[in-house]
Design an enzyme around this catalytic site. Structure first.
Site, short mmCIF file in Angstrom:
data_model
loop_
_atom_site.label_atom_id
_atom_site.label_comp_id
_atom_site.label_asym_id
_atom_site.label_seq_id
_atom_site.Cartn_x
_atom_site.Cartn_y
_atom_site.Cartn_z
N SER A 112 40.12 3.51 71.65
CA SER A 112 39.38 4.62 72.28
C SER A 112 38.38 4.18 73.34
O SER A 112 37.94 4.99 74.14
CB SER A 112 38.65 5.42 71.22
OG SER A 112 37.71 4.61 70.56
N HIS B 283 43.93 8.68 69.12
CA HIS B 283 43.99 8.94 70.56
C HIS B 283 45.42 8.87 71.11
O HIS B 283 45.61 9.04 72.32
CB HIS B 283 43.11 7.94 71.32
CG HIS B 283 41.66 8.20 71.10
ND1 HIS B 283 40.91 9.04 71.89
CD2 HIS B 283 40.81 7.75 70.13
CE1 HIS B 283 39.67 9.09 71.45
NE2 HIS B 283 39.58 8.31 70.38
N LYS C 28 41.43 15.82 68.92
CA LYS C 28 41.69 15.34 70.28
C LYS C 28 42.80 16.19 70.90
O LYS C 28 42.54 17.31 71.30
CB LYS C 28 41.95 13.85 70.24
CG LYS C 28 40.66 13.19 69.68
CD LYS C 28 40.64 11.77 69.49
CE LYS C 28 39.26 11.27 69.11
NZ LYS C 28 38.62 11.79 67.92
C1 PLP Z 1 40.13 5.68 66.78
C2 PLP Z 1 39.40 6.83 66.18
N1 PLP Z 1 39.60 7.14 64.88
C3 PLP Z 1 38.96 8.15 64.31
C4 PLP Z 1 38.08 8.95 65.01
C5 PLP Z 1 37.36 10.06 64.32
O1 PLP Z 1 37.89 11.29 64.65
P1 PLP Z 1 37.02 12.62 64.69
O2 PLP Z 1 36.14 12.54 65.89
O3 PLP Z 1 38.04 13.68 64.79
O4 PLP Z 1 36.22 12.68 63.44
C6 PLP Z 1 37.84 8.68 66.34
C7 PLP Z 1 36.90 9.52 67.11
O5 PLP Z 1 36.76 9.52 68.27
C8 PLP Z 1 38.51 7.59 66.96
O6 PLP Z 1 38.29 7.28 68.24
#
Ligand code: PLP
Length: 409
Positions: free
Chosen positions: A187, A215, A247
């Site tokens: 990310s 992502h 996302k």
């Molecule tokens: C790689 C990754 N996993 C998990 C998450 C967590 O997701 P959420 O924001 O929907 O709680 C994110 C959040 O940006 C992320 O970038």
């Protein structure tokens, strides 16, 4: 005199150590984008966000909104209990069947947050005789899961599978079970893991593999199914796929998917599922509709691919450093220091482009950046506009000013 030991003093010291000084010349965070957008429209100005991971532009799709409104009218807002005991709605089940089918696996389980899904799954699966192998640039939710596990955590260098292989060879025999965790599309850097090699390693070293596709859903692969589709791997070879509804699916929540026996076990035992409220029916309906739409309106994925490729080309033509990004939904532009990054972000904001700086938190301190989330909805003009501004010399002139202002305060 005894020194004060108040929580407020402690917080203020910790905040200072965390880089509070960077806020002294103006806080670029928590920008109220709804207000800024409305103001820009009122004043006939532009407001273009590269700060949101609405990769396919489905978050405000009329059908997504209509599904949410219909669920709200029919079922209300909350699930009102853990799904295990009173919070279950037929919508939950439909969403999970749809997710599993889309991902090419047997079953899925939806939770109220993507972050929580990683924390609770990673901390739940392993015991004290086991080992967890994670990438050094893992998302904080994976790191938090690692902190909560009874297993030994072993960190491999970012995307360095020779290093992972070395660690597995040296250490695997000391543990009963081993779980490797990697991400589909990282990310902060927009790069990907070598999934075929990860599968080879996990088989050779008798480990399990969890891929966080937060992502990459809607972004990687011909049909947006994620890293396995992008790399031509059978999804059944991945033991667990974790993802988020926040996302591409435009809402909020997370899911874990895999074999029926595994998901059935988690459905009855995963603490973040069992001891937390079920996903709001409104959210479940929105996410389910977004999942259908991304398949029906496949032009969105094509548009995203084109936009991201254009951004990469223009950024490189302008001499910008996009690090290891492969040029899909996430592209960072790296800067020499945090002040330069702050100045670049504020310069873009002054010109109608919202791209918050990423400094100190979430990335190594010496790799500050502007992180661009590219969307299918961005226009060519917007992508050209923002890269042209970044290439402009004015940023360099703004940096010393930002630095001296901060030094003076
Ligand atoms: C790689 C990754 N996993 C998990 C998450 C967590 O997701 P959420 O924001 O929907 O709680 C994110 C959040 O940006 C992320 O970038």
């Amino acid at each position: 005199m005894r020194k004060s030991n108040s929580l407020a003093d402690y917080a203020s010291k910790r905040f200072r150590l965390a880089g509070k000084a960077y806020l002294d010349s103006g806080d670029p965070f928590f920008a109220p984008s709804d207000v800024l957008r409305a103001e820009a429209v009122r004043n006939g100005r532009r407001f273009v966000s590269f700060a949101n991971y609405d990769y396919l532009g489905l978050a405000a799709h009329p059908k997504v909104k209509a599904a949410a409104v219909a669920a709200l009218q029919k079922l209300g807002i909350g699930a009102l209990a853990s799904r295990l005991v009173g919070g279950e709605r037929s919508l939950h089940h439909r969403l999970e069947i749809g997710l599993a089918k889309f991902l090419g696996v047997e079953a899925a389980l939806a939770l109220v947050s993507g972050y929580l899904t990683n924390v609770t799954t990673i901390s739940h699966i392993l015991g004290s005789h086991d080992a967890l192998f994670i990438d050094e640039l893992s998302h904080n939710s994976i790191v938090s899961g690692a902190k909560g596990t009874a297993a030994e955590t072993i960190v491999f260098q970012h995307n360095d599978l020779d290093h992972l292989d070395f660690l597995l060879r040296e250490k695997r025999a000391n543990y009963r079970n081993a779980l490797i965790v990697a991400e589909g599309l990282y990310s902060m850097d927009g790069d990907i893991a070598d999934l075929p090699r990860l599968i080879e390693l996990k088989e050779k070293r008798r480990a399990w593999l969890l891929i966080d596709e937060a992502h990459s859903i809607g972004v990687l692969g011909e049909n947006g199914r994620g890293l396995w589709e992008h790399t031509g791997v059978d999804p059944q070879e991945v033991d667990l796929i974790i993802g988020t509804l926040s996302k591409t699916l435009g809402s909020c929540g997370g899911f874990v998917a895999g074999k029926e026996e595994v998901i059935r076990w988690l459905r009855y035992t995963l603490p973040g599922f069992v001891y937390s409220v079920g996903l709001s029916p409104v959210i479940a309906a929105a996410a389910e509709t977004a999942l259908h739409l991304m398949q029906e309106e496949s032009w969105r994925m094509e548009r995203l691919r084109r936009n991201a490729a254009l951004f990469m080309d223009l950024a490189h033509d302008a001499g910008l450093d996009t690090g290891p990004a492969i040029g899909r939904g996430v592209v960072p532009v790296l800067f020499c220091d945090s002040y330069e990054t702050l100045a670049a972000s504020s310069y873009l904001m002054d010109n109608g482009y919202y791209v918050p700086p990423i400094i100190q938190i979430g990335v190594p301190k010496d790799q500050p950046r502007l992180r661009f989330f590219i969307s299918a909805l961005h226009s060519e003009e917007e992508i050209r506009g923002v890269t042209e501004l970044l290439a402009a010399r004015d940023i360099e002139r703004a940096v010393p000013a930002a630095r001296s202002l901060s030094a003076a305060t």
